[in-house]
Design a protein around this motif. Sequence first.
Motif, PDB file in Angstrom:
ATOM      1  N   VAL A 146     -32.024 -21.683  15.749  1.00  0.00           N
ATOM      2  CA  VAL A 146     -30.584 -22.271  15.899  1.00  0.00           C
ATOM      3  C   VAL A 146     -29.464 -21.472  15.039  1.00  0.00           C
ATOM      4  O   VAL A 146     -29.499 -21.436  13.881  1.00  0.00           O
ATOM      5  CB  VAL A 146     -30.325 -23.744  16.137  1.00  0.00           C
ATOM      6  N   GLU A 147     -28.536 -20.804  15.574  1.00  0.00           N
ATOM      7  CA  GLU A 147     -27.610 -20.255  14.782  1.00  0.00           C
ATOM      8  C   GLU A 147     -26.119 -20.687  15.438  1.00  0.00           C
ATOM      9  O   GLU A 147     -25.774 -20.546  16.654  1.00  0.00           O
ATOM     10  CB  GLU A 147     -27.796 -18.606  15.198  1.00  0.00           C
ATOM     11  N   VAL A 148     -25.290 -20.889  14.580  1.00  0.00           N
ATOM     12  CA  VAL A 148     -23.842 -21.464  14.663  1.00  0.00           C
ATOM     13  C   VAL A 148     -22.995 -20.586  15.193  1.00  0.00           C
ATOM     14  O   VAL A 148     -22.052 -20.763  16.023  1.00  0.00           O
ATOM     15  CB  VAL A 148     -23.437 -22.389  13.379  1.00  0.00           C
ATOM     16  N   ASN A 181     -24.218 -12.931   6.142  1.00  0.00           N
ATOM     17  CA  ASN A 181     -24.423 -11.967   4.926  1.00  0.00           C
ATOM     18  C   ASN A 181     -25.557 -11.061   4.861  1.00  0.00           C
ATOM     19  O   ASN A 181     -25.453  -9.932   4.304  1.00  0.00           O
ATOM     20  CB  ASN A 181     -24.806 -13.082   3.656  1.00  0.00           C
ATOM     21  N   THR A 182     -26.619 -11.146   5.822  1.00  0.00           N
ATOM     22  CA  THR A 182     -27.748 -10.642   5.899  1.00  0.00           C
ATOM     23  C   THR A 182     -27.074  -9.002   6.678  1.00  0.00           C
ATOM     24  O   THR A 182     -27.326  -7.970   6.146  1.00  0.00           O
ATOM     25  CB  THR A 182     -29.014 -10.807   6.643  1.00  0.00           C
ATOM     26  N   SER A 183     -26.321  -9.179   7.587  1.00  0.00           N
ATOM     27  CA  SER A 183     -25.684  -8.047   8.039  1.00  0.00           C
ATOM     28  C   SER A 183     -24.551  -7.498   7.200  1.00  0.00           C
ATOM     29  O   SER A 183     -24.455  -6.272   7.490  1.00  0.00           O
ATOM     30  CB  SER A 183     -24.907  -8.490   9.647  1.00  0.00           C
ATOM     31  N   GLY A 230     -21.978 -24.709   3.255  1.00  0.00           N
ATOM     32  CA  GLY A 230     -22.777 -25.439   2.547  1.00  0.00           C
ATOM     33  C   GLY A 230     -23.484 -26.639   3.323  1.00  0.00           C
ATOM     34  O   GLY A 230     -23.649 -27.815   2.871  1.00  0.00           O
ATOM     35  N   ASP A 231     -23.677 -26.268   4.657  1.00  0.00           N
ATOM     36  CA  ASP A 231     -24.387 -27.204   5.566  1.00  0.00           C
ATOM     37  C   ASP A 231     -25.532 -27.788   4.884  1.00  0.00           C
ATOM     38  O   ASP A 231     -25.974 -29.076   4.996  1.00  0.00           O
ATOM     39  CB  ASP A 231     -24.653 -26.701   6.990  1.00  0.00           C
ATOM     40  N   ALA A 232     -26.337 -26.785   4.467  1.00  0.00           N
ATOM     41  CA  ALA A 232     -27.849 -27.148   3.917  1.00  0.00           C
ATOM     42  C   ALA A 232     -27.635 -28.282   2.599  1.00  0.00           C
ATOM     43  O   ALA A 232     -28.500 -29.148   2.220  1.00  0.00           O
ATOM     44  CB  ALA A 232     -28.533 -26.000   3.289  1.00  0.00           C
ATOM     45  N   GLY A 284     -30.563 -11.361  -3.606  1.00  0.00           N
ATOM     46  CA  GLY A 284     -29.765 -11.942  -2.433  1.00  0.00           C
ATOM     47  C   GLY A 284     -30.965 -11.886  -1.263  1.00  0.00           C
ATOM     48  O   GLY A 284     -31.557 -12.962  -0.945  1.00  0.00           O
ATOM     49  N   LEU A 285     -31.340 -10.766  -1.004  1.00  0.00           N
ATOM     50  CA  LEU A 285     -32.492 -10.699   0.182  1.00  0.00           C
ATOM     51  C   LEU A 285     -33.563 -11.341  -0.201  1.00  0.00           C
ATOM     52  O   LEU A 285     -34.450 -11.540   0.541  1.00  0.00           O
ATOM     53  CB  LEU A 285     -32.217  -9.458   0.626  1.00  0.00           C
ATOM     54  N   LEU A 286     -34.193 -11.072  -1.657  1.00  0.00           N
ATOM     55  CA  LEU A 286     -35.504 -11.434  -1.509  1.00  0.00           C
ATOM     56  C   LEU A 286     -35.696 -13.027  -1.617  1.00  0.00           C
ATOM     57  O   LEU A 286     -36.705 -13.340  -0.586  1.00  0.00           O
ATOM     58  CB  LEU A 286     -36.138 -11.053  -3.161  1.00  0.00           C
TER      59      LEU A 286
HETATM   60  C1  FAD Z   1     -21.412  -6.993   1.082  1.00  0.00           C
HETATM   61  C2  FAD Z   1     -22.729  -7.533   0.584  1.00  0.00           C
HETATM   62  C3  FAD Z   1     -23.722  -6.626   0.163  1.00  0.00           C
HETATM   63  C4  FAD Z   1     -24.938  -7.221  -0.107  1.00  0.00           C
HETATM   64  N1  FAD Z   1     -25.996  -6.433  -0.410  1.00  0.00           N
HETATM   65  C5  FAD Z   1     -27.244  -7.058  -0.757  1.00  0.00           C
HETATM   66  C6  FAD Z   1     -28.467  -6.184  -0.978  1.00  0.00           C
HETATM   67  O1  FAD Z   1     -28.326  -4.846  -0.800  1.00  0.00           O
HETATM   68  N2  FAD Z   1     -29.663  -6.684  -1.472  1.00  0.00           N
HETATM   69  C7  FAD Z   1     -29.808  -8.126  -1.652  1.00  0.00           C
HETATM   70  O2  FAD Z   1     -30.648  -8.701  -2.147  1.00  0.00           O
HETATM   71  N3  FAD Z   1     -28.727  -8.961  -1.434  1.00  0.00           N
HETATM   72  C8  FAD Z   1     -27.551  -8.428  -0.962  1.00  0.00           C
HETATM   73  N4  FAD Z   1     -26.401  -9.098  -0.533  1.00  0.00           N
HETATM   74  C9  FAD Z   1     -26.726 -10.617  -0.460  1.00  0.00           C
HETATM   75  C10 FAD Z   1     -27.301 -11.265   0.626  1.00  0.00           C
HETATM   76  O3  FAD Z   1     -26.647 -10.457   1.734  1.00  0.00           O
HETATM   77  C11 FAD Z   1     -27.465 -12.526   0.829  1.00  0.00           C
HETATM   78  O4  FAD Z   1     -27.869 -13.188  -0.408  1.00  0.00           O
HETATM   79  C12 FAD Z   1     -28.582 -12.733   1.910  1.00  0.00           C
HETATM   80  O5  FAD Z   1     -28.193 -12.177   3.050  1.00  0.00           O
HETATM   81  C13 FAD Z   1     -28.512 -14.316   2.389  1.00  0.00           C
HETATM   82  O6  FAD Z   1     -29.289 -14.573   3.481  1.00  0.00           O
HETATM   83  P1  FAD Z   1     -29.077 -16.055   4.305  1.00  0.00           P
HETATM   84  O7  FAD Z   1     -29.993 -15.981   5.296  1.00  0.00           O
HETATM   85  O8  FAD Z   1     -29.153 -17.074   3.048  1.00  0.00           O
HETATM   86  O9  FAD Z   1     -27.702 -16.130   4.780  1.00  0.00           O
HETATM   87  P2  FAD Z   1     -26.941 -15.125   5.955  1.00  0.00           P
HETATM   88  O10 FAD Z   1     -27.700 -14.057   6.258  1.00  0.00           O
HETATM   89  O11 FAD Z   1     -25.766 -15.509   5.829  1.00  0.00           O
HETATM   90  O12 FAD Z   1     -27.694 -16.259   7.172  1.00  0.00           O
HETATM   91  C14 FAD Z   1     -27.260 -17.683   7.421  1.00  0.00           C
HETATM   92  C15 FAD Z   1     -27.035 -17.784   8.951  1.00  0.00           C
HETATM   93  O13 FAD Z   1     -26.877 -19.569   9.174  1.00  0.00           O
HETATM   94  C16 FAD Z   1     -25.754 -19.494  10.052  1.00  0.00           C
HETATM   95  N5  FAD Z   1     -25.492 -20.793   9.843  1.00  0.00           N
HETATM   96  C17 FAD Z   1     -24.718 -21.523   8.987  1.00  0.00           C
HETATM   97  N6  FAD Z   1     -24.535 -22.923   8.932  1.00  0.00           N
HETATM   98  C18 FAD Z   1     -25.698 -23.134   9.945  1.00  0.00           C
HETATM   99  C19 FAD Z   1     -25.975 -24.306  10.686  1.00  0.00           C
HETATM  100  N7  FAD Z   1     -25.545 -25.488  10.109  1.00  0.00           N
HETATM  101  N8  FAD Z   1     -26.908 -24.156  11.754  1.00  0.00           N
HETATM  102  C20 FAD Z   1     -27.037 -22.942  12.275  1.00  0.00           C
HETATM  103  N9  FAD Z   1     -26.672 -21.891  11.718  1.00  0.00           N
HETATM  104  C21 FAD Z   1     -25.941 -21.840  10.684  1.00  0.00           C
HETATM  105  C22 FAD Z   1     -24.832 -18.367   9.728  1.00  0.00           C
HETATM  106  O14 FAD Z   1     -23.992 -18.209  10.879  1.00  0.00           O
HETATM  107  C23 FAD Z   1     -25.710 -17.264   9.530  1.00  0.00           C
HETATM  108  O15 FAD Z   1     -25.879 -16.465  10.234  1.00  0.00           O
HETATM  109  C24 FAD Z   1     -25.143  -8.627  -0.145  1.00  0.00           C
HETATM  110  C25 FAD Z   1     -23.964  -9.476   0.158  1.00  0.00           C
HETATM  111  C26 FAD Z   1     -22.853  -9.093   0.452  1.00  0.00           C
HETATM  112  C27 FAD Z   1     -21.827  -9.748   1.014  1.00  0.00           C
END
Ligand code: FAD
Length: 490
Positions: free
Chosen positions: A33-35, A44-46, A225-227, A436-438
């Motif tokens: 599920v994606e909001v 952030n991943t994108s 901060g939903d989590a 971040g990504l790890l």
């Molecule tokens: C410009 C930039 C460059 C970066 N480069 C790197 C890099 O090269 N290497 C690295 O390790 N890290 C990097 N980072 C950090 C990395 O992007 C993040 O730490 C990582 O992508 C986080 O992943 P995530 O799955 O937690 O969050 P996200 O990728 O943000 O995914 C979370 C998803 O949850 C959705 N969501 C939120 N709340 C809810 C809900 N209640 N119900 C359903 N969906 C919900 C959001 O819409 C989103 O799509 C970078 C960050 C930025 C901003």
Amino acid sequence: MSEEGPDLVVAGAGGGLAGALRAAQLGLDVLVVEVSEHYRRGNNTSMSTAMIPGAGSRFQRAAGIEDSPELFFGDIMRKTKGEADPRLARALTRVSARLVEWLADDMELPLSVVTDFHYPGHSADRCHTIEGRHGTLLLDHLVGRVKREGRIDLLVPARLVDVRLDDGGRVRAAVVETPDGATEEIPTRAVLLATNGYGADRELVGRYLPEIADAVYHGSEASRGDALRIGARLGAATAYLDAYQGHGALAARSSTLVGWATVMHGAVIVGKDGRRFGNETTGYSEYAAVIARQPGSTGWIVLDKRIHDACLAFTDFRQTIEGGALVWADDVAGIAAATGLPADALAEELATTAALARGEGEDRFGRTFFEAELAPPFAVVQVVPALFHTQGGLVVDEHARVTREDGSAIEGLYASGGAAEGISGHGAAGYLAGNGLLPALGLAYLAADHLAADHLAADHLAADHLAADHLADSSPLSSTRELTSEEGSA
Ligand SMILES: Cc1cc2nc3c(=O)[nH]c(=O)nc-3n(C[C@H](O)[C@H](O)[C@H](O)COP(=O)(O)OP(=O)(O)OC[C@H]3O[C@@H](n4cnc5c(N)ncnc54)[C@H](O)[C@@H]3O)c2cc1C
């Protein structure tokens, strides 16, 4: 999807997709599920540079790079001054190479190891990425895989608002809200919270991260901060809420990432007075707060043609150029005219830097690596400090299971990425490239592995029960038992 609901609900289509894909690969049915409808360009991943660390990967071996999870673990502990959760850092460093190879081999993500520059704090080249070095390419690839995977359903837009536990404290349902305000309780025995941190919630940022609260937020608007809220209702513990990734190289003009490769190739950052103000190579995360403390909360990166060319491999850098943020000048006077920086101070600073690059003298800030002397024509880009994402969150164990204050796991509840505690210690300085990504991809992957093993164990248990029942049915003893009057009358 069966009537009992999916085996796993993944909330968040960022790094969480690695968990969805891994779970499907292991035979589980998954609902994501994606909001946000704009998640493919907004999460952030994108937005990331797609740098995924893997210690001891086959890509490294092929490139002759010696590395190991232990070496990586040592780097994490050094960068965080021993503050990172060692259990989590061990789990993630151990899975890192497997994760990278799984992404490349099973998910067919065309990865390679980055060797053209060295990220600060890593004692070996261990960041793996894709051509173009951008998160949109990474996420598009994962979404493409998800859409082709029959075991995964993707529900967008829909927000996870709660998780229900049964009387035994185990996950029994996910509560999902659609934009019209309707909620639905979806039965499931497992939920992965992959909803990222709280960077978009100004109140929480002000409370936990005051030093960066006034900086530009350059992360997902859905990181609310939903989590944390869902976890709090379920009695989950939290940790490292003061940890974050900052960045010292967001272009003021184009709001794009200039990238720290500029600095690692020899660029310097000066303030309004035309002078450097620190050791830029300590790390881009902590440098955000350093820049935030400068007059006007700003700085200027000075680079040259060699550095410019070396950074063209980064989509972000190219977008910065396209956004008109880079100004070229043939000499220091030209930079001064274009930026308003004081020419004399800048000329003096660049002459000092050139001497340091030639190995003459010691830097007053302790920087030891300049790669080469800056040579005209120069380019200059004004930068502002930024908050990229928060690094603290729900406490998880080495299987990504969310735990309570007493250390017990909330069965069936997992967290990954920004939703979980990170491996960056406290503050901004513990952040290493890839932290971040790890945890985003790695914890999601570990959660799927744990859940699949749990199912297998449950199946075995069920099979054992069946076998036992079968044995009992066919056993002469059982016939005798069935016929006993006590049992018959019970
Ligand atoms: C410009 C930039 C460059 C970066 N480069 C790197 C890099 O090269 N290497 C690295 O390790 N890290 C990097 N980072 C950090 C990395 O992007 C993040 O730490 C990582 O992508 C986080 O992943 P995530 O799955 O937690 O969050 P996200 O990728 O943000 O995914 C979370 C998803 O949850 C959705 N969501 C939120 N709340 C809810 C809900 N209640 N119900 C359903 N969906 C919900 C959001 O819409 C989103 O799509 C970078 C960050 C930025 C901003």
